[in-house]
Design a protein around this motif. Structure first.
Motif, PDB file in Angstrom:
ATOM      1  N   VAL A 168     -18.072   3.931  16.572  1.00  0.00           N
ATOM      2  CA  VAL A 168     -17.244   4.141  15.287  1.00  0.00           C
ATOM      3  C   VAL A 168     -18.355   3.758  14.080  1.00  0.00           C
ATOM      4  O   VAL A 168     -18.813   2.521  14.186  1.00  0.00           O
ATOM      5  CB  VAL A 168     -16.141   3.366  14.824  1.00  0.00           C
ATOM      6  N   PRO A 169     -18.627   4.732  13.260  1.00  0.00           N
ATOM      7  CA  PRO A 169     -19.614   4.316  12.139  1.00  0.00           C
ATOM      8  C   PRO A 169     -19.092   3.310  11.209  1.00  0.00           C
ATOM      9  O   PRO A 169     -17.879   3.292  10.716  1.00  0.00           O
ATOM     10  CB  PRO A 169     -20.133   5.386  11.490  1.00  0.00           C
ATOM     11  N   HIS A 170     -19.584   2.295  10.776  1.00  0.00           N
ATOM     12  CA  HIS A 170     -19.237   1.423   9.709  1.00  0.00           C
ATOM     13  C   HIS A 170     -19.746   1.764   8.214  1.00  0.00           C
ATOM     14  O   HIS A 170     -19.137   1.205   7.231  1.00  0.00           O
ATOM     15  CB  HIS A 170     -19.636  -0.026  10.080  1.00  0.00           C
ATOM     16  N   GLY A 171     -20.769   2.573   8.048  1.00  0.00           N
ATOM     17  CA  GLY A 171     -21.209   3.016   6.827  1.00  0.00           C
ATOM     18  C   GLY A 171     -22.267   2.150   6.131  1.00  0.00           C
ATOM     19  O   GLY A 171     -22.840   2.363   5.096  1.00  0.00           O
ATOM     20  N   LEU A 172     -22.256   0.805   6.861  1.00  0.00           N
ATOM     21  CA  LEU A 172     -23.338  -0.192   6.012  1.00  0.00           C
ATOM     22  C   LEU A 172     -24.671   0.150   6.255  1.00  0.00           C
ATOM     23  O   LEU A 172     -25.109   0.871   7.314  1.00  0.00           O
ATOM     24  CB  LEU A 172     -22.710  -1.639   6.324  1.00  0.00           C
ATOM     25  N   SER A 173     -25.565  -0.814   5.565  1.00  0.00           N
ATOM     26  CA  SER A 173     -27.069  -0.562   5.656  1.00  0.00           C
ATOM     27  C   SER A 173     -27.783  -1.233   6.609  1.00  0.00           C
ATOM     28  O   SER A 173     -28.984  -1.158   6.725  1.00  0.00           O
ATOM     29  CB  SER A 173     -27.566  -0.644   4.289  1.00  0.00           C
ATOM     30  N   GLN A 174     -27.014  -2.267   7.407  1.00  0.00           N
ATOM     31  CA  GLN A 174     -27.179  -3.027   8.252  1.00  0.00           C
ATOM     32  C   GLN A 174     -26.121  -3.500   9.191  1.00  0.00           C
ATOM     33  O   GLN A 174     -25.122  -3.152   8.999  1.00  0.00           O
ATOM     34  CB  GLN A 174     -28.215  -4.186   7.793  1.00  0.00           C
ATOM     35  N   LYS A 175     -26.632  -4.180  10.358  1.00  0.00           N
ATOM     36  CA  LYS A 175     -25.672  -4.721  11.178  1.00  0.00           C
ATOM     37  C   LYS A 175     -24.609  -5.580  10.485  1.00  0.00           C
ATOM     38  O   LYS A 175     -24.955  -6.566   9.953  1.00  0.00           O
ATOM     39  CB  LYS A 175     -26.326  -5.565  12.403  1.00  0.00           C
ATOM     40  N   PRO A 176     -23.425  -5.276  10.495  1.00  0.00           N
ATOM     41  CA  PRO A 176     -22.361  -6.303  10.018  1.00  0.00           C
ATOM     42  C   PRO A 176     -22.612  -7.712  10.653  1.00  0.00           C
ATOM     43  O   PRO A 176     -22.947  -7.895  11.781  1.00  0.00           O
ATOM     44  CB  PRO A 176     -21.170  -5.765  10.496  1.00  0.00           C
ATOM     45  N   ASP A 177     -22.227  -8.630   9.844  1.00  0.00           N
ATOM     46  CA  ASP A 177     -22.233 -10.206  10.367  1.00  0.00           C
ATOM     47  C   ASP A 177     -20.908 -10.463  10.689  1.00  0.00           C
ATOM     48  O   ASP A 177     -20.438 -11.543  11.440  1.00  0.00           O
ATOM     49  CB  ASP A 177     -22.569 -11.190   9.332  1.00  0.00           C
ATOM     50  N   CYS A 212     -15.547  -4.407   7.406  1.00  0.00           N
ATOM     51  CA  CYS A 212     -16.910  -4.792   7.957  1.00  0.00           C
ATOM     52  C   CYS A 212     -17.572  -5.534   6.700  1.00  0.00           C
ATOM     53  O   CYS A 212     -17.714  -4.907   5.580  1.00  0.00           O
ATOM     54  CB  CYS A 212     -17.550  -3.417   8.360  1.00  0.00           C
ATOM     55  N   TRP A 213     -18.180  -6.559   6.895  1.00  0.00           N
ATOM     56  CA  TRP A 213     -19.130  -7.201   6.183  1.00  0.00           C
ATOM     57  C   TRP A 213     -20.642  -7.538   6.712  1.00  0.00           C
ATOM     58  O   TRP A 213     -20.629  -7.832   7.822  1.00  0.00           O
ATOM     59  CB  TRP A 213     -18.477  -8.474   5.388  1.00  0.00           C
ATOM     60  N   HIS A 214     -21.600  -7.521   5.967  1.00  0.00           N
ATOM     61  CA  HIS A 214     -22.762  -8.286   6.140  1.00  0.00           C
ATOM     62  C   HIS A 214     -23.245  -8.892   5.008  1.00  0.00           C
ATOM     63  O   HIS A 214     -22.548  -9.022   3.967  1.00  0.00           O
ATOM     64  CB  HIS A 214     -23.909  -7.476   6.641  1.00  0.00           C
ATOM     65  N   SER A 267     -25.052   8.594  14.993  1.00  0.00           N
ATOM     66  CA  SER A 267     -24.524   9.784  15.846  1.00  0.00           C
ATOM     67  C   SER A 267     -23.189   9.163  16.429  1.00  0.00           C
ATOM     68  O   SER A 267     -23.163   9.092  17.749  1.00  0.00           O
ATOM     69  CB  SER A 267     -25.550  10.443  16.749  1.00  0.00           C
ATOM     70  N   PRO A 268     -22.119   8.799  15.675  1.00  0.00           N
ATOM     71  CA  PRO A 268     -21.105   8.034  16.351  1.00  0.00           C
ATOM     72  C   PRO A 268     -20.090   9.331  17.273  1.00  0.00           C
ATOM     73  O   PRO A 268     -20.262  10.184  16.965  1.00  0.00           O
ATOM     74  CB  PRO A 268     -20.442   7.572  15.329  1.00  0.00           C
ATOM     75  N   THR A 269     -19.568   8.574  18.342  1.00  0.00           N
ATOM     76  CA  THR A 269     -18.689   9.740  19.092  1.00  0.00           C
ATOM     77  C   THR A 269     -17.433   9.829  18.446  1.00  0.00           C
ATOM     78  O   THR A 269     -16.855  10.654  18.895  1.00  0.00           O
ATOM     79  CB  THR A 269     -18.695   9.146  20.455  1.00  0.00           C
ATOM     80  N   ILE A 270     -17.007   8.774  17.651  1.00  0.00           N
ATOM     81  CA  ILE A 270     -15.643   8.899  16.869  1.00  0.00           C
ATOM     82  C   ILE A 270     -15.965   8.883  15.488  1.00  0.00           C
ATOM     83  O   ILE A 270     -16.490   7.952  15.048  1.00  0.00           O
ATOM     84  CB  ILE A 270     -14.791   7.546  17.609  1.00  0.00           C
ATOM     85  N   TYR A 271     -15.285   9.994  14.799  1.00  0.00           N
ATOM     86  CA  TYR A 271     -15.448  10.136  13.485  1.00  0.00           C
ATOM     87  C   TYR A 271     -14.136   9.356  12.747  1.00  0.00           C
ATOM     88  O   TYR A 271     -13.189   9.659  13.434  1.00  0.00           O
ATOM     89  CB  TYR A 271     -15.319  11.309  13.014  1.00  0.00           C
ATOM     90  N   PRO A 272     -14.207   8.413  11.779  1.00  0.00           N
ATOM     91  CA  PRO A 272     -13.164   7.940  11.028  1.00  0.00           C
ATOM     92  C   PRO A 272     -12.269   8.793  10.398  1.00  0.00           C
ATOM     93  O   PRO A 272     -12.696  10.224  10.178  1.00  0.00           O
ATOM     94  CB  PRO A 272     -14.108   6.984  10.191  1.00  0.00           C
ATOM     95  N   LYS A 273     -11.063   8.425  10.023  1.00  0.00           N
ATOM     96  CA  LYS A 273     -10.233   9.363   9.172  1.00  0.00           C
ATOM     97  C   LYS A 273     -10.613   9.094   7.969  1.00  0.00           C
ATOM     98  O   LYS A 273     -10.551  10.162   7.023  1.00  0.00           O
ATOM     99  CB  LYS A 273      -8.857   8.874   9.622  1.00  0.00           C
ATOM    100  N   ARG A 274     -10.846   7.917   7.377  1.00  0.00           N
ATOM    101  CA  ARG A 274     -11.313   7.806   6.108  1.00  0.00           C
ATOM    102  C   ARG A 274     -12.320   6.441   5.985  1.00  0.00           C
ATOM    103  O   ARG A 274     -12.167   5.599   6.859  1.00  0.00           O
ATOM    104  CB  ARG A 274     -10.106   7.379   5.270  1.00  0.00           C
ATOM    105  N   MET A 275     -13.129   6.517   5.060  1.00  0.00           N
ATOM    106  CA  MET A 275     -14.006   5.460   4.709  1.00  0.00           C
ATOM    107  C   MET A 275     -14.021   5.015   3.358  1.00  0.00           C
ATOM    108  O   MET A 275     -14.271   5.828   2.578  1.00  0.00           O
ATOM    109  CB  MET A 275     -15.409   5.609   5.290  1.00  0.00           C
ATOM    110  N   SER A 276     -14.402   3.777   3.061  1.00  0.00           N
ATOM    111  CA  SER A 276     -14.604   2.985   1.546  1.00  0.00           C
ATOM    112  C   SER A 276     -15.717   2.173   1.750  1.00  0.00           C
ATOM    113  O   SER A 276     -15.586   1.287   2.342  1.00  0.00           O
ATOM    114  CB  SER A 276     -13.300   2.292   1.098  1.00  0.00           C
ATOM    115  N   GLY A 314     -22.348  -4.889   0.797  1.00  0.00           N
ATOM    116  CA  GLY A 314     -22.212  -5.009   1.977  1.00  0.00           C
ATOM    117  C   GLY A 314     -20.739  -5.304   2.632  1.00  0.00           C
ATOM    118  O   GLY A 314     -20.548  -6.005   3.387  1.00  0.00           O
ATOM    119  N   PHE A 315     -19.850  -4.284   2.141  1.00  0.00           N
ATOM    120  CA  PHE A 315     -18.371  -4.189   2.607  1.00  0.00           C
ATOM    121  C   PHE A 315     -18.258  -2.825   2.934  1.00  0.00           C
ATOM    122  O   PHE A 315     -18.207  -1.858   2.145  1.00  0.00           O
ATOM    123  CB  PHE A 315     -17.597  -4.917   1.581  1.00  0.00           C
TER     124      PHE A 315
END
Length: 622
Positions: A406-415, A495-497, A376-385, A391-392
């Motif tokens: 902002v959502p990062h889209g990954l399955s876990q917290k980025p490192d 974003c990476w983990h 439930s992010p408060t800011i929606y991105p313009k584009r996501m890959s 994990g990227f």
């Protein structure tokens, strides 16, 4: 010792864990299975860290009576005089002449229990079992398992009554220590149940997969630490290897237009550097489209280079000569670091809740028609890959001076996060999990400075499994912050983990006396290192090594993310130097020089980002 005791069942397809001669604080022998004390506590880590899954068993014994010996786990790089009993970061079983002690000092020293009854004047067999799913660890000796009170009720087969519970078990490494000069401490990861000929078992026992030989029966489901038992490359895509997600390639410019091939996939992020000259780094990604560049050493806003970087191709990318030497100057030498994210979105998102606009998100190579960000992010991105296998993710969003997340889209917290305002003059903002050790909130990719702290720098949300927060103060264009002022100031976020067998983001401490060895669980293809605790007089730049420019050890062809210089310089960008040596190994990397860029004994924290050429399970030494 009999010659037969020197024969162990390693093979080209299966290698057992040993003590690590590159990370040792002791004298090792017998295939790095034996360490000898010298009247001071000296410890040695092993060549494996614990995998993320599974239950693992190993054991040790001594050449004389069991006294002043240790078997356990540690996260720390051991110094030659370190005393584990008072060192934070050790969990283990200690035999000290007339007693056996279970010790846990992950955060503060705790003696779990001390057993002073029984016969200790024998060559004891110490036992360890750890369940990586739960972090539970059981200590045992002479066939008995003990709980946290010292009662012989531990049951690793049933998963009950552990001696201790490790936090973040995959960061832990089996380790042993010996004190007495005439006492050899011998470890068995499944290759030698005779402990270098000091014991004569009538029966030996394999692990749960029928591999190896142990003095005592391993607990139900427990495995030997060997490459055959390691998990395969974690992204469970049939036939994939790390080189399907990251590749470093080198090429020579021709002054015209040329397609750079051999990447092996269509990259979503390409980072190009002229190795010959002092020119800008060029970063281009599919979110912003080819021909739009940002430079990691510069605070300048995004700029257009439609001739210099023309397209992302099925097996690489196409460059040209646009009047400078940044990507294709005639006779100039280049390197390109290429990552695969989730593919190229084809539309901008306009939704602020629910599903994002169709085709504004590409997930694991597929355009999404109905993608709703998690958290439930408060800011929606313009584009996501987004590539959840590797994990990227690459995320483009518009900042908000009032904060948000902002959502990062990954399955876990980025490192690791790298965030950059695109239309403003600004530093590159970096968060790395290693900064938490120093209570820092950020670094700047374009500077050699140490980390900094600022309350709510990542907003009230912080960085979570689903999103990252934005700094909520000020109305400017986002100079050195994550908020980027009033919309529509756009940002890009990489974003990476860590992904087992493919990528690793971690930290280590500098040491002159015992040059650091860093375990990654794979043979690296790329390593970037930064001293985060100091700028060390300007030398602490973001130093980069890769296997394309340096296919053999020792490696010294360095570049710096925050410097425009070509190869052959110190981290200050002005002093020439060719001795910043480092080795890529089958399971990590080894620092080979004491220098501020990679190893200063006064610096507590160096952070690194590493990507694999091959997982440890399948890799060979260079």
């Amino acid at each position: 010792m009999a010659l037969t005791n020197h024969i162990v069942p390693d093979s080209p397809t299966n290698n057992f864990c040993t003590l690590n001669p590159l990370d040792n604080a002791s004298v090792l022998s017998d295939g790095s299975l034996v360490t000898t004390g010298n009247n001071t506590w000296r410890g040695t880590n092993s060549t494996f860290k614990l995998p993320s899954t599974g239950k693992w068993y190993f054991e040790s014994s001594t050449s004389v009576i069991s006294q002043r010996t240790v078997l356990g786990f540690t996260t720390d790089s051991l110094s030659k005089t370190s005393t584990w009993q008072v060192t934070v970061g050790f969990v283990g079983l200690t035999v000290d002449q007339s007693s056996v002690n279970a010790q846990d000092n992950q955060s503060s020293y705790t003696n779990l229990w001390t057993k002073t009854t029984g016969s200790f004047g024998i060559q004891m067999v110490l036992q360890m079992c750890v369940d990586c799913a739960t972090g539970n660890v059981w200590f045992g000796y002479n066939g008995n398992w003990y709980d946290s009170t010292g009662s012989a009720t531990g049951n690793p087969s049933a998963g009950t009554n552990p001696t201790a519970t490790l936090t973040t078990p995959t960061d832990w490494c089996p380790a042993i220590q010996s004190y007495d000069t005439n006492n050899d401490l011998i470890i068995n990861f499944g290759q030698d149940p005779t402990f270098a000929g000091n014991k004569s078992p009538t029966t030996t026992y394999p692990d749960a997969n029928g591999i190896g030989a142990f003095y005592y029966q391993p607990p139900t489901g427990a495995l030997a630490l060997c490459t055959a038992n390691l998990p395969d490359f974690t992204p469970t895509v049939t036939g994939d290897t790390p080189q399907d997600y990251f590749k470093a390639v080198k090429y020579t410019g021709d002054g015209g237009t040329q397609s750079i091939t051999g990447v092996g996939f269509q990259p979503d992020l390409v980072w190009v550097k002229n190795r010959t000259d002092a020119t800008s780094h060029i970063l281009s990604d599919v979110i912003r489209t080819a021909g739009k560049a940002i430079s990691s050493e510069s605070t300048a806003a995004e700029y257009n280079i439609p001739t210099d970087f023309q397209s992302f191709d099925a097996d690489g990318f196409t460059v040209g000569y646009g009047g400078s030497n940044i990507t294709n100057g005639s006779g100039k030498n280049y390197v390109a670091w290429c990552w695969k994210a989730g593919g190229a979105p084809t539309a901008d998102n306009t939704a602020t809740s629910g599903a994002m606009t169709a085709n504004s998100v590409s997930l694991n190579g597929t355009l999404q028609s109905n993608y709703t960000p998690a958290g439930s992010p408060t800011i929606y991105p313009k584009r996501m890959s987004i590539n959840t296998d590797a994990g990227f993710s690459i995320v483009k969003y518009n900042g908000n001076s009032g904060g948000g997340d902002v959502p990062h889209g990954l399955s876990q917290k980025p490192d690791m996060l790298i965030v950059r305002p695109l239309t403003a003059i600004s530093s590159w903002i970096v968060w790395h999990k290693g900064l938490e050790e120093l209570n820092f909130d950020f670094l700047y990719l374009d500077e050699p400075n140490s980390g900094g702290s600022l309350s709510n720098y990542w907003g009230s949300t912080g960085i979570t499994n689903t999103k990252f927060g934005l700094y909520a103060e000020g109305t400017g264009a986002g100079i050195n912050y994550t908020y980027a002022g009033t919309s529509p100031y756009p940002h890009i976020a990489y974003c990476w983990h860590s992904v087992e067998g493919y990528s690793k983001f971690g930290s280590y401490s500098g040491s002159y006396s015992d040059l650091p060895y860093i375990y990654t669980g794979f043979k690296p293809a790329f390593v970037m290192i930064k001293c985060s605790s100091s700028d060390i007089s300007g030398y602490a730049s973001w130093i980069i090594y890769d296997n394309a420019r340096d296919p053999y050890n020792q490696m010294n062809k360095v570049l710096y993310a925050n410097k425009s210089v070509g190869e052959g310089y110190r981290g200050n960008g002005t002093s020439t130097y060719s001795a910043l040596y480092l080795d890529f190994l089958s399971n990590g990397f080894k620092i080979r020089v004491s220098a501020g860029e990679t190893n200063d004994s006064s610096e507590p924290t160096y952070i690194y980002a590493a990507f694999a050429e091959q997982p440890f399970k399948f890799s060979n030494a260079r």
